[in-house]
Structure formats: structure tokens, C-alpha cells
Design a protein around this motif. Structure first.
Motif, PDB file in Angstrom:
ATOM      1  N   TRP A   1       0.705  -1.313  -0.049  1.00  0.00           N
ATOM      2  CA  TRP A   1       0.175   0.430  -0.160  1.00  0.00           C
ATOM      3  C   TRP A   1       0.593   1.251   0.304  1.00  0.00           C
ATOM      4  N   PHE A   2       1.529   1.560   0.421  1.00  0.00           N
ATOM      5  CA  PHE A   2       2.871   2.342   1.175  1.00  0.00           C
ATOM      6  C   PHE A   2       3.584   2.302  -0.296  1.00  0.00           C
ATOM      7  N   SER A   3       4.016   1.433  -1.160  1.00  0.00           N
ATOM      8  CA  SER A   3       4.742   1.455  -2.193  1.00  0.00           C
ATOM      9  C   SER A   3       3.843   2.274  -3.455  1.00  0.00           C
ATOM     10  N   ARG A   4       2.890   1.658  -2.940  1.00  0.00           N
ATOM     11  CA  ARG A   4       1.358   1.917  -4.469  1.00  0.00           C
ATOM     12  C   ARG A   4       1.111   3.834  -4.757  1.00  0.00           C
ATOM     13  N   ALA A   5       1.026   4.376  -3.195  1.00  0.00           N
ATOM     14  CA  ALA A   5       0.982   5.556  -2.441  1.00  0.00           C
ATOM     15  C   ALA A   5       1.684   6.004  -2.796  1.00  0.00           C
ATOM     16  N   ARG A   6       2.735   6.479  -2.582  1.00  0.00           N
ATOM     17  CA  ARG A   6       3.720   7.067  -2.294  1.00  0.00           C
ATOM     18  C   ARG A   6       4.505   7.249  -4.034  1.00  0.00           C
ATOM     19  N   ALA A   7       4.446   6.228  -4.741  1.00  0.00           N
ATOM     20  CA  ALA A   7       4.500   6.194  -6.162  1.00  0.00           C
ATOM     21  C   ALA A   7       3.515   6.973  -6.932  1.00  0.00           C
ATOM     22  N   THR A   8       2.280   6.716  -6.524  1.00  0.00           N
ATOM     23  CA  THR A   8       1.298   7.704  -7.923  1.00  0.00           C
ATOM     24  C   THR A   8       1.320   9.142  -7.161  1.00  0.00           C
ATOM     25  N   MET A   9       1.490   9.476  -5.835  1.00  0.00           N
ATOM     26  CA  MET A   9       2.023  10.558  -5.142  1.00  0.00           C
ATOM     27  C   MET A   9       2.816  11.423  -6.043  1.00  0.00           C
ATOM     28  N   LEU A  10       4.309  10.685  -6.445  1.00  0.00           N
ATOM     29  CA  LEU A  10       5.035  11.214  -6.856  1.00  0.00           C
ATOM     30  C   LEU A  10       4.777  11.350  -7.981  1.00  0.00           C
ATOM     31  N   GLU A  11       4.063  10.930  -9.019  1.00  0.00           N
ATOM     32  CA  GLU A  11       4.021  11.040 -10.250  1.00  0.00           C
ATOM     33  C   GLU A  11       2.617  12.285 -10.322  1.00  0.00           C
ATOM     34  N   THR A  12       1.430  12.011  -9.310  1.00  0.00           N
ATOM     35  CA  THR A  12       1.407  13.820  -9.685  1.00  0.00           C
ATOM     36  C   THR A  12       1.636  14.867  -9.108  1.00  0.00           C
ATOM     37  N   PHE A  13       2.075  14.894  -8.431  1.00  0.00           N
ATOM     38  CA  PHE A  13       2.818  15.688  -7.884  1.00  0.00           C
ATOM     39  C   PHE A  13       4.043  16.537  -9.248  1.00  0.00           C
ATOM     40  N   ALA A  14       4.570  15.671  -9.372  1.00  0.00           N
ATOM     41  CA  ALA A  14       5.430  16.101 -10.646  1.00  0.00           C
ATOM     42  C   ALA A  14       4.555  17.021 -12.090  1.00  0.00           C
ATOM     43  N   THR A  15       3.417  16.651 -12.041  1.00  0.00           N
ATOM     44  CA  THR A  15       2.817  17.122 -12.872  1.00  0.00           C
ATOM     45  C   THR A  15       2.603  18.955 -12.469  1.00  0.00           C
ATOM     46  N   LEU A  16       3.053  19.083 -11.018  1.00  0.00           N
ATOM     47  CA  LEU A  16       2.898  20.544 -10.413  1.00  0.00           C
ATOM     48  C   LEU A  16       4.068  21.928 -10.416  1.00  0.00           C
ATOM     49  N   GLY A  17       3.417  22.845 -10.794  1.00  0.00           N
ATOM     50  CA  GLY A  17       4.397  23.669 -10.644  1.00  0.00           C
ATOM     51  C   GLY A  17       5.046  24.195  -9.299  1.00  0.00           C
ATOM     52  N   ALA A  18       5.592  24.949  -8.397  1.00  0.00           N
ATOM     53  CA  ALA A  18       6.303  24.504  -7.545  1.00  0.00           C
ATOM     54  C   ALA A  18       5.609  25.399  -6.811  1.00  0.00           C
ATOM     55  N   LYS A  19       4.458  26.431  -7.307  1.00  0.00           N
ATOM     56  CA  LYS A  19       3.500  27.824  -6.375  1.00  0.00           C
ATOM     57  C   LYS A  19       2.194  27.669  -6.456  1.00  0.00           C
ATOM     58  N   ASP A  20       1.670  26.515  -7.858  1.00  0.00           N
ATOM     59  CA  ASP A  20       0.393  25.436  -7.459  1.00  0.00           C
ATOM     60  C   ASP A  20      -0.011  25.197  -5.966  1.00  0.00           C
ATOM     61  N   ARG A  21      -0.954  25.883  -5.378  1.00  0.00           N
ATOM     62  CA  ARG A  21      -1.824  25.610  -4.126  1.00  0.00           C
ATOM     63  C   ARG A  21      -2.159  24.393  -4.132  1.00  0.00           C
ATOM     64  N   VAL A  22      -1.974  23.842  -2.873  1.00  0.00           N
ATOM     65  CA  VAL A  22      -3.007  22.523  -3.016  1.00  0.00           C
ATOM     66  C   VAL A  22      -3.526  22.226  -1.604  1.00  0.00           C
ATOM     67  N   PRO A  23      -4.663  22.240  -0.964  1.00  0.00           N
ATOM     68  CA  PRO A  23      -5.603  21.830  -0.084  1.00  0.00           C
ATOM     69  C   PRO A  23      -4.982  20.528   1.192  1.00  0.00           C
ATOM     70  N   TRP A  24      -5.200  20.990   2.112  1.00  0.00           N
ATOM     71  CA  TRP A  24      -4.790  20.266   3.106  1.00  0.00           C
ATOM     72  C   TRP A  24      -6.115  20.305   4.250  1.00  0.00           C
ATOM     73  N   TYR A  25      -5.260  20.048   5.563  1.00  0.00           N
ATOM     74  CA  TYR A  25      -6.244  19.648   6.619  1.00  0.00           C
ATOM     75  C   TYR A  25      -5.446  20.502   7.720  1.00  0.00           C
ATOM     76  N   GLY A  26      -5.796  22.002   6.795  1.00  0.00           N
ATOM     77  CA  GLY A  26      -5.490  23.373   7.516  1.00  0.00           C
ATOM     78  C   GLY A  26      -5.433  23.629   6.494  1.00  0.00           C
ATOM     79  N   PRO A  27      -4.547  25.261   6.232  1.00  0.00           N
ATOM     80  CA  PRO A  27      -4.101  26.444   5.335  1.00  0.00           C
ATOM     81  C   PRO A  27      -3.391  25.689   3.673  1.00  0.00           C
ATOM     82  N   ASP A  28      -4.183  26.220   2.429  1.00  0.00           N
ATOM     83  CA  ASP A  28      -3.532  25.461   1.632  1.00  0.00           C
ATOM     84  C   ASP A  28      -2.400  25.627   1.798  1.00  0.00           C
ATOM     85  N   MET A  29      -1.560  24.650   1.018  1.00  0.00           N
ATOM     86  CA  MET A  29       0.147  25.168   0.524  1.00  0.00           C
ATOM     87  C   MET A  29       0.375  25.308  -1.090  1.00  0.00           C
TER      88      MET A  29
END
Length: 264
Positions: free
Chosen positions: A95-123
Motif C-alpha cells: 500500500w505504501f509503495s503504491r500510494a507513494r509512487a502515485t503521489m510522486l507522479e501526481t506532484f510531478a505535474t505541478l509547479g512549485a507555486k501551485d496551491r494544494v488544499p490540506w488539513y489546514g491552510p492551502d499549501m
């Protein structure tokens, strides 16, 4: 290489180090208690996997992710861990291997300043990836402590140190306290001896020592009295007593001379 690419490379390296730690473990080792009270090795890894999947959802469906935050309870993190205990150790690892690989692929499509919602302020995406690296390192430390392995510190500690410094106001806010206006200068040495600094050079309040000691304190993996940190000034001392680099409710930290306590 751009900033997000560099951060993702460092996160991949931190992930590889954690996987190297997990790979030789026997099934019984996954049930060993870690210094985080009530959490075994398996819980540290399922926690990372769950929030990696949440990170991917936050990018893929930010509107839906924000809507789901209304259902988050105070026991949310512990509930997630409890629900994951039905999984076999090899299932948690996969599960960890799959989830981490997918997350890395997803964030590789973003720019450094793109905003991401989270459990608090967007980052920003850059801050988000840095936070995942910090979480990976901190929970990896819990695993290392449980299996009694001493990890080799790396220059990636600079990312953890940065989050620790940037989270100083949060450490107060999460406790309903007003942060002091007095700045704190942080002067650290990375594992290879390279200096790392943060804060005004002329600040009277100061924290100095190794990056490893500082990172262990701000992630609440050790008590400040059990480190070689030199802490000067009331503002610096107060901060080092409550420092919290991770999101969520206030952690109780570790007792001096012991390796027990709640962590995030």
C-alpha cells in the motif's frame, strides 16, 4: 532542474531509505511498538500511505477534498490507524509503495507555486512535498527506534529544519498562544559540516547545534534536554519546548531521558 523536481528527487531518496529499513523486517517486527504511544511499526507505515493517498486526492479533486474536511474528527488519525490494522504487513508495505509512487507522479505535474488544499491552510506544491519529506523522515525515525537501527543522517535534513523554523508561529497557534515578536536565529551544521542558518543574524535569541538534533526536537522525536543544542534567550527556550513541525493538534513530545510520547 526546477524546484519541485529537486524536492521530489529528495523525497524519492528519503522514501528509498525508509524502504531499505523496512525491507529486511520479519512479520513480527511490524508489530514492534514505536516511541509514538500505541503505534507499532505497521501503524507508522499505514499512516504515511493513507496521507499519500489523501495528497493525491487533494490534487486530483480539490473541491471534493475540501468538502470532505467537514467530516474530519479529533480522532481522525488514530481511527485511520485502527482501521488499517486488519492488513497484513506485506499488504501495508505494498500500500505504501503504491500510494507513494502515485503521489510522486501526481506532484510531478505541478509547479512549485501551485496551491494544494490540506488539513489546514492551502499549501504551495513545494511546501507540500517538503512536508511529506519531513513526515517520511520523522516516521522513519520512529521505525528505526523500534527496530534499534541507527540511521545515517543526510543533507535532506535541511528540508526538515526549514519546516521546523517556518512552523514556529504554528507551534504557538495550535496551543492557543501568541508567539513572541522576538526573532530567533538558528545556526546548524548539516551532516557533512555545511552550515545552515535561519533568522536574523543579529537576533539575541539563538539555537545552535547539529541539524539532526534540531530536526529531532522540532518533530518531537526527542526532548531538547537530551540533545547538544545550545539555546540562548527566553523566546528560543520557549519555542524549543513546544516546537512542532507537523500539522494537527499539539503533540506532547518526548519526556527527557525517555523515548515515549505522542507525535504527529
Amino acid at each position: 532542474m526546477d524546484l519541485i523536481g529537486e524536492l521530489l528527487d529528495d523525497l524519492r531518496a528519503e522514501t528509498a531509505d525508509l524502504n531499505d529499513l523496512l525491507r529486511p523486517l520479519r512479520s513480527d517486527d511490524w508489530e514492534l511498538p514505536t516511541p509514538a504511544q500505541g503505534w507499532a511499526v505497521r501503524d507508522q507505515v499505514s499512516h504515511l500511505a493513507y496521507f499519500d493517498e489523501a495528497a493525491t486526492r487533494a490534487v486530483a479533486d480539490p473541491i471534493g477534498f475540501r468538502a470532505s474536511l467537514a467530516e474530519v474528527s479529533a480522532q481522525f488519525v488514530d481511527d485511520q490507524v485502527d482501521e488499517s490494522r486488519i492488513l497484513l504487513p506485506e499488504e501495508v508495505a505494498e500500500w505504501f509503495s503504491r500510494a507513494r509512487a502515485t503521489m510522486l507522479e501526481t506532484f510531478a505535474t505541478l509547479g512549485a507555486k501551485d496551491r494544494v488544499p490540506w488539513y489546514g491552510p492551502d499549501m504551495s506544491a513545494a511546501s507540500f512535498v517538503t512536508a511529506r519529506l519531513m513526515e517520511t523522515w520523522a516516521h522513519g525515525q520512529d521505525v528505526a527506534d523500534a527496530v534499534k537501527v541507527e540511521r545515517r543522517p543526510t543533507a535532506r535534513l535541511r528540508h526538515v529544519a526549514l519546516i521546523g523554523c517556518q512552523a514556529r508561529p504554528y507551534s504557538y497557534a495550535v496551543r492557543g498562544m501568541q508567539p513572541p515578536e522576538r526573532p530567533v536565529r538558528v545556526e546548524l551544521s548539516l551532516p557533512d559540516g555545511t552550515p545552515w542558518t535561519h533568522g536574523p543574524q543579529d537576533a539575541a535569541d539563538r539555537v545552535s547545534g547539529t541539524a539532526l538534533d534540531f530536526c529531532l526536537v522540532v518533530t518531537q522525536r526527542i526532548h531538547r534536554d537530551d540533545t547538544g543544542l545550545e539555546i540562548t534567550g527566553e523566546a528560543a527556550a520557549e519555542w524549543m519546548g513546544i516546537a512542532q513541525a507537523f500539522a494537527g493538534p499539539p503533540g506532547s513530545g518526548r519526556a527527557s531521558g525517555a523515548n515515549q510520547g505522542d507525535t504527529g
